[in-house]
Design a protein around this motif. Structure first.
Motif, short mmCIF file in Angstrom:
data_model
loop_
_atom_site.label_atom_id
_atom_site.label_comp_id
_atom_site.label_asym_id
_atom_site.label_seq_id
_atom_site.Cartn_x
_atom_site.Cartn_y
_atom_site.Cartn_z
N ASN A 159 0.83 -1.22 0.00
CA ASN A 159 0.00 0.00 0.00
C ASN A 159 0.86 1.26 0.00
N HIS A 160 1.92 1.22 -0.81
CA HIS A 160 2.83 2.37 -0.99
C HIS A 160 3.62 2.71 0.27
N LYS A 161 3.69 1.78 1.21
CA LYS A 161 4.50 1.97 2.41
C LYS A 161 5.55 0.86 2.47
N TYR A 162 6.75 1.23 2.97
CA TYR A 162 7.88 0.32 2.90
C TYR A 162 8.29 -0.18 4.29
N GLY A 163 8.76 -1.43 4.30
CA GLY A 163 9.26 -2.04 5.52
C GLY A 163 10.39 -3.01 5.19
N ILE A 164 10.79 -3.84 6.17
CA ILE A 164 11.88 -4.80 6.00
C ILE A 164 11.45 -6.14 6.61
N ILE A 165 11.72 -7.24 5.89
CA ILE A 165 11.43 -8.57 6.41
C ILE A 165 12.72 -9.37 6.55
N ASN A 166 12.69 -10.39 7.43
CA ASN A 166 13.84 -11.28 7.57
C ASN A 166 13.59 -12.58 6.82
N GLU A 167 14.52 -13.53 6.93
CA GLU A 167 14.46 -14.76 6.16
C GLU A 167 13.32 -15.70 6.58
N PHE A 168 12.66 -15.39 7.67
CA PHE A 168 11.51 -16.19 8.11
C PHE A 168 10.20 -15.54 7.69
N GLY A 169 10.31 -14.41 6.95
CA GLY A 169 9.12 -13.70 6.50
C GLY A 169 8.56 -12.75 7.54
#
Length: 592
Positions: free
Chosen positions: A258-268
């Protein structure tokens, strides 16, 4: 794909070619480069392979073989010039998994170390064998994989292919859809993916390609992205995120929703919730940093390489290095929303309070220049004031710090070295490093006169000029100073020798061949050696600066007895009776 292979092969060749001294048994040999040729000497300088026979010789490999180029053909020899691989190939690679790729008549195949063709010369691109035992080959404009016996492990029937050199997966394209296979040729997924991402990884100093060793595999299906684990199990469902990047070496990836950014790790798992307008890796020392810069509305947030928040709500930041407890540590200069500066370490701990109006880089030194409430001083990494913050100005070369030029609260100039020891007392009205020797010479001003002194305080050029140039763009270079004395102008060398006497009312430098001077209302032209070009006989001389002029012959516009003419550099008239209004309007921008 072909371009990537060429680059990788070139880098491999370059890496190996860096070795200069070769050992064979108990003897050492040194590669020698001549003019468009190479040779070898022994460790005592005796010629073993003379210059002039081979266009190129690679270092001796682990089997005593030397890759060589001779007469536009390639082969292998030993140190005694015995031919191991005949010079009959148009191109030839280094050995990989004990096989080398050869080129003949624009086709490629493989030979062993005895020079025997073990895989027929039939493929359309250069290739080599990976640790998986496979080589990606192209034939009839289609791709597949073969083993070291030449057997097709994956049939050559696919439109495109990629291989993970660091893992055992490959991907193949069939009619615009991609699937996974393993290095044994077994199909591991259906042809359902629009895209399968391959990324880079460094293992023991070697650059490799990988699908999953950095974390999860980024794939796209039906215009939606998802992430798979190494067993190709869906970890991050398709459609959960609008966009996603490949996992980096710290095993995390930037995603958006939704046009917003974040960060995920290798476990999702979301280590940074998608709540920011942008997230990116900022530029650090000409490469992409491992940290993350997130933007939210009118402020920035910093996250470390693992996605942990370092600092919140800042206007701007920059990278720097400083000495902390005798070790050089990375830090970040930060600017708060009120425009004040401070510094934090890489863990986000405040090392310098955010109170300064200016805060220059430490640049790996002990001290940094700061401006606090309009006054300048020096602080160390513990925010201890190492030089009083009560000066009007402090200058230090950030790239190669050797000293600080200081203008104190009494508007007097002095210089201290980088260890804060005095070089010059505050006895000068002005001080600036000479452009041509900024460590050892300085233009100084005393009693309203300029001169040049060296670092030891010796006077190189006497204090007798009311003006003295340091460096002028498009000027006479670093060996000269324009000077003014008693309202007259001239040119001297950096040692103070007079080149053009300081007797002229005006001086305009165009080039070393053209300096326009005026004296007692008459204008003339001299060279930088003060050799006359145009006599001092004119009421005005105008010139289109050589930087802008497109004319082959230099033309001077001269005024004599109220009439304008054009003369050349031999003072020969080229054109007479030119309109006065036209000339003065044209050149009013350049001269008074």
């Amino acid at each position: 794909m072909t371009q990537e292979r060429i680059i990788l092969y070139f880098l491999l060749m370059l890496l190996i070619a860096c070795n200069k001294t070769e050992n064979t048994s108990s003897k050492s040999y040194v590669r020698i480069m001549g003019e468009n040729s190479w040779g070898y000497n022994d460790e005592n300088g005796k010629v073993i392979i003379p210059i002039g026979k081979y266009k190129f010789l690679n270092p001796i490999d682990e089997k005593g073989m030397i890759f060589a180029e001779k007469g536009n053909k390639y082969g292998y020899i030993d140190i005694h010039e015995n031919i191991i691989i005949p010079f009959e190939y148009d191109d030839l690679t280094l050995f990989s998994e004990e096989l080398a790729c050869v080129k003949k008549k624009n086709k490629f195949g493989f030979i062993n170390r005895k020079g025997k063709i073990v895989i027929p010369i039939q493929y359309e691109e250069e290739t080599y064998f990976q640790k998986t035992g496979l080589a990606l080959v192209k034939k009839n404009n289609l791709y597949g994989f073969i083993n070291k016996s030449g057997k097709e492990i994956i049939p050559i029937i696919y439109q495109n292919a990629n291989e993970g050199t660091a893992d055992s997966l490959v991907s193949l394209d069939k009619n615009g859809k991609w699937a996974f296979f393993d290095s044994f040729g077994k199909q591991k997924s259906d042809f359902i993916y629009d895209e399968i991402a391959l990324t880079d990884i460094t293992i023991k100093g070697n650059d490799e390609g990988t699908f999953w060793k950095n974390g999860l595999i980024l794939v796209r299906k039906n215009n939606q992205i998802g992430y798979l684990d190494k067993k190709l199990k869906e970890v991050v469902p398709f459609g959960k995120y609008t966009t996603g990047e490949i996992f980096n070496k710290n095993r995390i990836a930037i995603v958006s929703k939704n046009h917003k950014y974040g960060i995920i790790n290798e476990f999702g798992k979301e280590v940074v919730k998608p709540a920011y307008d942008t997230i990116r890796h900022p530029e650090e020392s000409y490469h992409e940093s491992e940290i993350f810069e997130a933007k939210q509305s009118n402020y920035l947030v910093l996250f470390d390489k693992n996605g942990k928040k370092i600092y919140d709500k800042i206007k701007d930041f920059s990278f720097d290095y400083c000495r902390i407890k005798r070790k050089i540590e990375g830090i970040y200069h930060i600017q708060d929303l009120n425009g004040k500066y401070g510094a934090i370490n890489t863990k986000g701990q405040l090392i310098t309070p955010v109170i300064y109006d200016e805060f220059q880089d430490f640049n790996s030194n002990y001290n940094a220049i700061v401006n606090y409430k309009g006054k300048f001083g020096l602080i160390d990494s513990n925010n201890k004031t190492t030089y009083p913050i009560d000066n009007e100005m402090i200058y230090g070369d950030r790239r190669e710090l050797d000293y600080y030029v200081i203008k104190n609260k009494d508007s007097k100039y002095g210089i201290i070295d980088k260890d804060l020891k005095t070089i010059f007392n505050f006895d000068f009205q002005d001080l600036s490093p000479c452009f041509y020797d900024n460590k050892n010479r300085f233009i100084a001003k005393q009693n309203d006169k300029y001169g040049v002194i060296d670092r030891a305080g010796r006077i190189i050029i006497p204090f007798e000029y009311s003006e003295m140039s340091n460096w002028v763009e498009y000027g006479p270079g670093e060996n000269y100073h324009f000077v003014t004395k008693n309202h007259k102008q001239g040119l001297i060398t950096k040692e103070g020798k007079i080149v053009i006497p300081v007797i002229y009312d005006s001086l305009f430098y165009d080039s070393d061949k053209i300096i326009i001077l005026s004296k007692n209302g008459k204008y003339g032209v001299v060279t930088i050696q003060n050799k006359q070009v145009i006599p001092f006989a004119y009421e005005k001389i105008y010139l289109e600066p050589s930087l802008f002029s497109k004319k082959k012959e230099t033309e001077f516009y001269v005024l004599n007895n109220g009439k304008y003419s054009i003369v050349n550099d031999k003072n020969e008239i080229l054109k007479s009776n030119i309109s006065k209004d036209k000339i003065e309007k044209r050149f009013s921008f350049y001269y008074n």
